[in-house]
Design a protein around this motif. Structure first.
Motif, PDB file in Angstrom:
ATOM      1  N   VAL A 114       2.899  -2.282   5.451  1.00 33.27           N
ATOM      2  CA  VAL A 114       2.865  -2.990   4.168  1.00 33.27           C
ATOM      3  C   VAL A 114       1.592  -3.797   3.972  1.00 33.27           C
ATOM      4  O   VAL A 114       1.388  -4.379   2.906  1.00 33.27           O
ATOM      5  CB  VAL A 114       4.088  -3.927   4.027  1.00 33.27           C
ATOM      6  N   SER A 115       0.719  -3.855   4.976  1.00 38.32           N
ATOM      7  CA  SER A 115      -0.525  -4.611   4.830  1.00 38.32           C
ATOM      8  C   SER A 115      -1.429  -3.940   3.799  1.00 38.32           C
ATOM      9  O   SER A 115      -1.334  -2.728   3.552  1.00 38.32           O
ATOM     10  CB  SER A 115      -1.252  -4.707   6.168  1.00 38.32           C
ATOM     11  N   THR A 116      -2.338  -4.727   3.227  1.00 34.41           N
ATOM     12  CA  THR A 116      -3.200  -4.228   2.162  1.00 34.41           C
ATOM     13  C   THR A 116      -4.668  -4.500   2.473  1.00 34.41           C
ATOM     14  O   THR A 116      -5.008  -5.180   3.438  1.00 34.41           O
ATOM     15  CB  THR A 116      -2.832  -4.905   0.830  1.00 34.41           C
ATOM     16  N   GLY A 117      -5.543  -3.958   1.627  1.00 33.10           N
ATOM     17  CA  GLY A 117      -6.970  -4.188   1.769  1.00 33.10           C
ATOM     18  C   GLY A 117      -7.517  -3.616   3.059  1.00 33.10           C
ATOM     19  O   GLY A 117      -7.204  -2.478   3.426  1.00 33.10           O
ATOM     20  N   ASP A 118      -8.340  -4.382   3.758  1.00 35.30           N
ATOM     21  CA  ASP A 118      -8.937  -3.913   5.012  1.00 35.30           C
ATOM     22  C   ASP A 118      -7.896  -3.632   6.087  1.00 35.30           C
ATOM     23  O   ASP A 118      -8.194  -2.954   7.070  1.00 35.30           O
ATOM     24  CB  ASP A 118      -9.924  -4.951   5.544  1.00 35.30           C
ATOM     25  N   PHE A 119      -6.686  -4.140   5.917  1.00 35.45           N
ATOM     26  CA  PHE A 119      -5.653  -4.013   6.938  1.00 35.45           C
ATOM     27  C   PHE A 119      -4.606  -2.960   6.591  1.00 35.45           C
ATOM     28  O   PHE A 119      -3.587  -2.843   7.284  1.00 35.45           O
ATOM     29  CB  PHE A 119      -4.979  -5.368   7.157  1.00 35.45           C
ATOM     30  N   ALA A 120      -4.863  -2.195   5.542  1.00 37.38           N
ATOM     31  CA  ALA A 120      -3.895  -1.179   5.114  1.00 37.38           C
ATOM     32  C   ALA A 120      -3.786  -0.070   6.167  1.00 37.38           C
ATOM     33  O   ALA A 120      -4.794   0.479   6.612  1.00 37.38           O
ATOM     34  CB  ALA A 120      -4.328  -0.583   3.768  1.00 37.38           C
TER      35      ALA A 120
END
Length: 277
Positions: free
Chosen positions: A36-42
């Motif tokens: 469920v992480s987004t951005g650079d951590f997707a």
């Protein structure tokens, strides 16, 4: 040599033959897919320390625990410092570093246990995950070996600790997991100088000079760790290495490829409770 890691789900690989041959054993490495992480951590970031939203990291860990059949509450995690400190852990440590960073084992880059019902976990984004198994003694372990931990000999330290407990190196199996490959990993002579302490009489060497760049080398951390384990007495036939590169493979986070702003994969090993081994 057959690739030891086989995809069991979009979100993780397992060490297939260990899973098939050792009842209840869970050992593998996550990808960056399915979280469920987004951005650079997707999207499946499992590292608390990279400035991702803690609630997203917790959700990702809970999901992986559910998929593995070992809930995140049974995990044990570390504040990794690229050292060679290894901790023996038990069920009393369950939950430390599992769903928050603050309760992690401090200054620790390796774990081992003989107890069931806990999952040893470390996080990675190019560094080498090392997995250890003694079927005879029902012991498992894991270590985080970046270049610093590698040249400090964290793999050899694990073997030495097991030897002190009566486990012979020939009774230890090791698997070297997904990590940055030699073609992607350029280092300077400072790193190579520190690696040379392990390389007496070794051929071929696990590094090569970069053409046209004085003092620069391509280094295989996987091969260096294998050589270190062999020097510690683990038979070469007991050591297997992956062909998966975290920098080449788009399914993985890579600290070097992503220029330092990225998530972390989870390396894990443990035994489920209620399964005869």
């Amino acid at each position: 040599m057959t690739e030891p890691f086989v995809s069991a789900h979009d979100s993780f690989y397992i060490i297939k033959d260990w899973h098939e041959a050792v009842p209840g054993l869970v050992a593998g490495f996550s990808t960056k897919a399915g979280g469920v992480s987004t951005g650079d951590f997707a999207s499946l970031n499992t590292g608390f320390h990279v400035n991702d939203r803690p609630e997203d990291v917790r959700a990702n860990r809970v999901k992986v625990g559910r998929l593995l059949g070992l809930s995140a509450e049974s995990w044990i995690g570390a504040c990794q410092t690229h050292g060679n400190r290894i901790a023996c852990v038990t069920g009393a440590d369950s939950g430390k570093g599992a769903l928050d960073y603050e309760s992690s084992f401090s200054d620790t880059d390796g774990f081992y246990t003989e107890e069931k019902g806990i999952l040893l976990t470390l996080v990675f984004a190019d560094c080498v995950p090392l997995y250890f198994l003694s079927r005879k003694h029902k012991r498992v372990g894991t270590a985080h070996a970046g270049w610093k931990g590698t040249v400090l000999g964290i793999g050899a330290s694990m073997v030495e600790q097991w030897k002190r407990d009566g486990i012979k190196p020939g009774e230890i199996e090791a698997v070297i997991g997904p990590s940055i490959c030699q073609s992607c990993y350029k280092v300077d002579s400072r790193v190579i100088d520190k690696a040379r302490q392990w390389l007496d009489d070794c051929y071929p060497l696990p590094f090569s000079p970069v053409a046209g760049e004085a003092g620069q080398f391509y280094l295989s951390l996987q091969e260096l760790n294998k050589l270190i384990l062999m020097k510690a007495g683990v038979p070469p036939e007991n050591i297997r290495s992956t062909m998966q590169c975290t920098s080449c493979g788009a399914e993985f986070f890579s600290h070097r490829r992503d220029k330092g702003k990225t998530g972390r994969m989870l390396g894990f090993i443990g035994w489920k409770e209620g399964v005869s081994t």
